[in-house]
Design a protein around this motif. Structure first.
Motif, PDB file in Angstrom:
ATOM      1  N   GLN A  47       0.857  -8.099  -4.687  1.00  0.00           N
ATOM      2  CA  GLN A  47       0.215  -7.626  -5.856  1.00  0.00           C
ATOM      3  C   GLN A  47       0.569  -6.579  -6.616  1.00  0.00           C
ATOM      4  OE1 GLN A  47      -0.976  -6.971  -2.966  1.00  0.00           O
ATOM      5  NE2 GLN A  47      -1.574  -4.836  -3.282  1.00  0.00           N
ATOM      6  N   GLY A  48       1.267  -5.664  -5.949  1.00  0.00           N
ATOM      7  CA  GLY A  48       2.177  -4.372  -6.392  1.00  0.00           C
ATOM      8  C   GLY A  48       1.327  -3.305  -6.080  1.00  0.00           C
ATOM      9  N   THR A  49       1.843  -2.135  -6.329  1.00  0.00           N
ATOM     10  CA  THR A  49       1.372  -0.845  -5.682  1.00  0.00           C
ATOM     11  C   THR A  49       1.948   0.160  -7.056  1.00  0.00           C
ATOM     12  OG1 THR A  49       0.440   1.070  -4.450  1.00  0.00           O
ATOM     13  CG2 THR A  49       2.887  -0.153  -4.138  1.00  0.00           C
ATOM     14  N   GLN A  50       1.004   0.974  -7.653  1.00  0.00           N
ATOM     15  CA  GLN A  50       1.495   1.717  -8.674  1.00  0.00           C
ATOM     16  C   GLN A  50       2.111   3.196  -8.153  1.00  0.00           C
ATOM     17  OE1 GLN A  50       1.316   1.536 -12.168  1.00  0.00           O
ATOM     18  NE2 GLN A  50       2.604   3.484 -11.990  1.00  0.00           N
ATOM     19  N   VAL A  51       3.114   3.534  -8.507  1.00  0.00           N
ATOM     20  CA  VAL A  51       3.783   4.877  -8.060  1.00  0.00           C
ATOM     21  C   VAL A  51       3.857   5.463  -9.547  1.00  0.00           C
ATOM     22  CG1 VAL A  51       5.711   6.173  -7.252  1.00  0.00           C
ATOM     23  CG2 VAL A  51       4.885   4.071  -6.044  1.00  0.00           C
ATOM     24  N   THR A  52       3.272   6.822  -9.574  1.00  0.00           N
ATOM     25  CA  THR A  52       3.301   7.633 -10.801  1.00  0.00           C
ATOM     26  C   THR A  52       3.926   8.968 -10.394  1.00  0.00           C
ATOM     27  OG1 THR A  52       1.469   6.511 -11.928  1.00  0.00           O
ATOM     28  CG2 THR A  52       2.164   8.524 -12.715  1.00  0.00           C
ATOM     29  N   ARG A  88       5.663   6.818   0.945  1.00  0.00           N
ATOM     30  CA  ARG A  88       6.069   5.812   1.719  1.00  0.00           C
ATOM     31  C   ARG A  88       5.358   4.608   1.345  1.00  0.00           C
ATOM     32  NH1 ARG A  88       5.212   4.754   8.218  1.00  0.00           N
ATOM     33  NH2 ARG A  88       6.988   3.842   8.802  1.00  0.00           N
ATOM     34  N   LEU A  89       5.864   3.696   1.025  1.00  0.00           N
ATOM     35  CA  LEU A  89       5.031   2.347   0.594  1.00  0.00           C
ATOM     36  C   LEU A  89       5.163   1.298   1.679  1.00  0.00           C
ATOM     37  CD1 LEU A  89       6.490   1.531  -2.716  1.00  0.00           C
ATOM     38  CD2 LEU A  89       4.779   3.090  -2.196  1.00  0.00           C
ATOM     39  N   SER A  90       4.187   0.482   2.226  1.00  0.00           N
ATOM     40  CA  SER A  90       4.214  -0.426   3.221  1.00  0.00           C
ATOM     41  C   SER A  90       3.708  -1.706   2.480  1.00  0.00           C
ATOM     42  CB  SER A  90       3.102  -0.138   4.160  1.00  0.00           C
ATOM     43  OG  SER A  90       3.547   1.173   4.657  1.00  0.00           O
ATOM     44  N   CYS A  91       4.435  -2.753   3.122  1.00  0.00           N
ATOM     45  CA  CYS A  91       3.992  -4.200   2.688  1.00  0.00           C
ATOM     46  C   CYS A  91       3.805  -4.774   4.034  1.00  0.00           C
ATOM     47  CB  CYS A  91       5.544  -4.694   1.976  1.00  0.00           C
ATOM     48  SG  CYS A  91       4.956  -6.236   1.734  1.00  0.00           S
ATOM     49  N   ALA A  92       2.514  -5.371   4.263  1.00  0.00           N
ATOM     50  CA  ALA A  92       2.070  -5.962   5.428  1.00  0.00           C
ATOM     51  C   ALA A  92       2.009  -7.606   5.117  1.00  0.00           C
ATOM     52  CB  ALA A  92       0.750  -5.643   5.750  1.00  0.00           C
ATOM     53  N   ALA A  93       2.732  -8.153   5.950  1.00  0.00           N
ATOM     54  CA  ALA A  93       2.819  -9.709   5.600  1.00  0.00           C
ATOM     55  C   ALA A  93       1.908 -10.405   6.670  1.00  0.00           C
ATOM     56  CB  ALA A  93       4.356 -10.141   6.083  1.00  0.00           C
ATOM     57  N   SER A  94       1.314 -11.427   6.266  1.00  0.00           N
ATOM     58  CA  SER A  94       0.339 -12.246   7.210  1.00  0.00           C
ATOM     59  C   SER A  94       0.396 -13.557   6.686  1.00  0.00           C
ATOM     60  CB  SER A  94      -1.013 -11.754   7.039  1.00  0.00           C
ATOM     61  OG  SER A  94      -1.575 -11.819   5.363  1.00  0.00           O
ATOM     62  N   GLY A  95      -0.034 -14.561   7.508  1.00  0.00           N
ATOM     63  CA  GLY A  95      -0.061 -16.094   7.280  1.00  0.00           C
ATOM     64  C   GLY A  95       1.139 -16.575   7.978  1.00  0.00           C
ATOM     65  N   ARG A  96       1.746 -17.442   7.331  1.00  0.00           N
ATOM     66  CA  ARG A  96       2.775 -17.999   7.869  1.00  0.00           C
ATOM     67  C   ARG A  96       4.190 -17.140   7.739  1.00  0.00           C
ATOM     68  NH1 ARG A  96       5.858 -23.608   5.739  1.00  0.00           N
ATOM     69  NH2 ARG A  96       7.210 -24.129   7.544  1.00  0.00           N
ATOM     70  N   THR A  97       4.143 -16.082   8.815  1.00  0.00           N
ATOM     71  CA  THR A  97       5.218 -15.138   8.633  1.00  0.00           C
ATOM     72  C   THR A  97       6.434 -15.439   9.500  1.00  0.00           C
ATOM     73  OG1 THR A  97       4.273 -13.840  10.613  1.00  0.00           O
ATOM     74  CG2 THR A  97       3.485 -13.318   8.357  1.00  0.00           C
ATOM     75  N   SER A  98       7.495 -15.017   9.147  1.00  0.00           N
ATOM     76  CA  SER A  98       8.728 -15.142   9.797  1.00  0.00           C
ATOM     77  C   SER A  98       9.706 -13.926   9.788  1.00  0.00           C
ATOM     78  CB  SER A  98       9.446 -16.381   9.259  1.00  0.00           C
ATOM     79  OG  SER A  98      10.717 -16.562   9.886  1.00  0.00           O
ATOM     80  N   ASN A  99       9.920 -13.454  10.747  1.00  0.00           N
ATOM     81  CA  ASN A  99      10.915 -12.374  11.046  1.00  0.00           C
ATOM     82  C   ASN A  99      12.175 -12.816  10.328  1.00  0.00           C
ATOM     83  OD1 ASN A  99       8.905 -10.841  12.035  1.00  0.00           O
ATOM     84  ND2 ASN A  99       9.488 -11.273  14.213  1.00  0.00           N
ATOM     85  N   ARG A 100      12.439 -14.022  10.155  1.00  0.00           N
ATOM     86  CA  ARG A 100      13.810 -14.447   9.473  1.00  0.00           C
ATOM     87  C   ARG A 100      13.750 -14.107   7.873  1.00  0.00           C
ATOM     88  NH1 ARG A 100      17.846 -15.611  13.123  1.00  0.00           N
ATOM     89  NH2 ARG A 100      16.787 -15.914  15.288  1.00  0.00           N
ATOM     90  N   SER A 113       0.892  -1.291  -0.138  1.00  0.00           N
ATOM     91  CA  SER A 113       0.038   0.078  -0.098  1.00  0.00           C
ATOM     92  C   SER A 113       0.939   1.233  -0.161  1.00  0.00           C
ATOM     93  CB  SER A 113      -0.904   0.008   1.093  1.00  0.00           C
ATOM     94  OG  SER A 113      -0.086  -0.038   2.302  1.00  0.00           O
ATOM     95  N   GLY A 114       0.324   2.407  -0.070  1.00  0.00           N
ATOM     96  CA  GLY A 114       0.968   3.409  -0.415  1.00  0.00           C
ATOM     97  C   GLY A 114       1.262   4.193  -1.503  1.00  0.00           C
ATOM     98  N   GLY A 115       0.920   3.456  -2.601  1.00  0.00           N
ATOM     99  CA  GLY A 115       1.344   4.212  -4.172  1.00  0.00           C
ATOM    100  C   GLY A 115       0.471   5.177  -4.296  1.00  0.00           C
ATOM    101  N   GLY A 116       0.756   6.101  -5.297  1.00  0.00           N
ATOM    102  CA  GLY A 116      -0.271   6.945  -5.860  1.00  0.00           C
ATOM    103  C   GLY A 116       0.557   7.853  -6.749  1.00  0.00           C
TER     104      GLY A 116
END
Length: 122
Positions: free
Chosen positions: A114-119, A19-31, A7-10
């Motif tokens: 899925q990607g976020t568009q930055v223009t 500032r783009l953000s990428c939130a992880a969920s599911g089988r997440t690992s800080n490694r 998120s955060g594109g525009g």
């Protein structure tokens, strides 16, 4: 399985910031190594920057180092890409990805958002 959502594109004027953000969920690992790629129309996907689980950062392009900053918040399972002094040539779809190794190649990463568009307008 790891699910990544960017998120955060525009649309921003040249010289501006995003500032783009990428939130992880599911089988997440800080490694996981987390990385940002981008792909402009008609061009190949290129690596932007990667961050290791302990916060070590790697920038893959001289044109972006110094303007872009990658960081991660392991408590929030989120990776950020702060982009300053944006240029029209930064226009692209920005993707985050996760994998086990640091690499500039897309094939090294197992999970993708899925990607976020930055223009960036001139």
């Amino acid at each position: 399985q790891v699910h990544l959502v960017e998120s955060g594109g525009g649309l921003v004027q040249a010289g501006g910031s995003l500032r783009l953000s990428c939130a992880a969920s599911g089988r997440t690992s800080n490694r996981y190594v987390m990385v940002w790629f981008r792909q402009a129309p008609g061009k190949e996907r290129e690596s932007v920057a990667a961050v290791t689980w302990y916060g070590g950062s790697i920038y893959y392009s001289d044109s972006m180092e110094g303007r872009f900053t990658i960081s991660r918040d392991n408590a929030k399972n989120t990776v950020y890409l702060q982009m300053n002094s944006l240029k029209p040539e930064d226009t692209a779809v920005y993707y985050c990805a996760a994998g086990g190794l640091v690499s500039p190649t897309a094939q090294a990463y197992d999970y993708w958002g899925q990607g976020t568009q930055v223009t960036v307008s001139s």
